[in-house]
Scaffold this motif. Sequence first.
Motif, short mmCIF file in Angstrom:
data_model
loop_
_atom_site.label_atom_id
_atom_site.label_comp_id
_atom_site.label_asym_id
_atom_site.label_seq_id
_atom_site.Cartn_x
_atom_site.Cartn_y
_atom_site.Cartn_z
N ALA A 12 -27.18 -17.68 3.73
CA ALA A 12 -28.26 -18.23 4.54
C ALA A 12 -28.41 -17.39 5.79
CB ALA A 12 -27.95 -19.68 4.92
N GLU A 14 -29.61 -18.49 8.61
CA GLU A 14 -29.24 -19.36 9.71
C GLU A 14 -28.31 -20.45 9.19
OE1 GLU A 14 -30.09 -18.79 12.76
OE2 GLU A 14 -31.56 -17.18 12.38
N PRO A 16 -27.00 -23.55 7.63
CA PRO A 16 -27.76 -24.56 6.89
C PRO A 16 -27.35 -25.99 7.22
CG PRO A 16 -26.05 -23.65 5.49
CD PRO A 16 -25.97 -22.90 6.79
N TRP A 19 -23.65 -27.15 2.90
CA TRP A 19 -23.99 -26.37 1.71
C TRP A 19 -24.25 -27.28 0.52
CZ3 TRP A 19 -24.86 -21.20 2.11
CH2 TRP A 19 -24.44 -20.58 3.30
N HIS A 21 -26.97 -28.23 -0.75
CA HIS A 21 -28.02 -27.75 -1.66
C HIS A 21 -27.42 -26.86 -2.74
CE1 HIS A 21 -31.83 -26.49 -3.22
NE2 HIS A 21 -31.68 -25.24 -2.80
N ALA A 286 -35.27 -28.89 -1.98
CA ALA A 286 -34.07 -29.26 -1.23
C ALA A 286 -33.83 -30.76 -1.21
CB ALA A 286 -34.18 -28.73 0.19
#
Length: 309
Positions: A12, A14, A16, A19, A21, A286
């Motif tokens: 990522a 930035e 997230p 984790w 997702h 998401a």
Amino acid sequence: MTQLSITLPSYAAEPPGDWEHLLAVARAADVTGVDRVVLSDHVVFGENLEEYGRPEIGGAAGGTQPTGPDGLWLEPLTTLSVVAGMTGSVRLGTNIIVAALRRPVVLAKSTSTLDVLSRGRLDLGVGAGWQREEYEAAGLPFEGRGKLLDHTLDVVTTLWRDQRASHSSAHLSFEGIHQMPKPVQPGGVPIWVSGTLHGAVLRRIARYGTGWIPWGPDAADPAAIGRMREGVAALGRDPAGLQVVGTLPTVATADGRVDVPATVDAIGPLAEAGYTDLRGKVPLPAGGQAAVEEVLGPLVAAFRQAVGR
């Protein structure tokens, strides 16, 4: 048999937050019948990320990294260990791991352990990498990294195979070494060699490879499959059965959803060209596991119908 793999979102740009997702995608892939989940590897970053665009050092012409130097990249074998514990059938792969950055004896142990605990579901995609700073941070020379990769694979496969293992090279020597448990899969964990075709990569495929992950211009050239098989045969190995990774172009609708019929149209020509493992970066919502299953379920069903499974 042509298989479908998807890439797990294991990095990522930035933070997230969490984790979840990634874990939701992995669980959904397992439930819907995706054949394999794969993820990438970077141990560290330097500050010269433009080097990734240089094919002469192993990068991709015109390529850019998806994060800056402070992007968050999960270590692949650790991540796959977590995924293994919450899935039951989907295969677990690295695409790729910069194997020479790990001490070979430790890499052999960690991959054997993961293969045992996942009941033989691990695939090890390996490459030499493109980033000088990763090798420098590991105390290893960037020049000659291909030879370091070959050395790593030689030691790892010896430890996977031999009850009483011995090795002697310029890099290290040992004799009478016992490392247990061995991988569940006969012959050890399948190794998928990444690279653009040249002598060293062909020799690596012929010696260690279960499959080839094309890189650079070869990744977009179906004729490279024939050249790979001819090169491997010239080295004395029967290329029949060698797997080849291809990119599945995922077509999106105007609202960003997967256009399943349009995506499936590309499968037949790719399979006919000789690609056996089609890997796609599928746009996934998401909203949790159920939302991901709603996308992957129809795609997997259509994929299987297209390849006659």
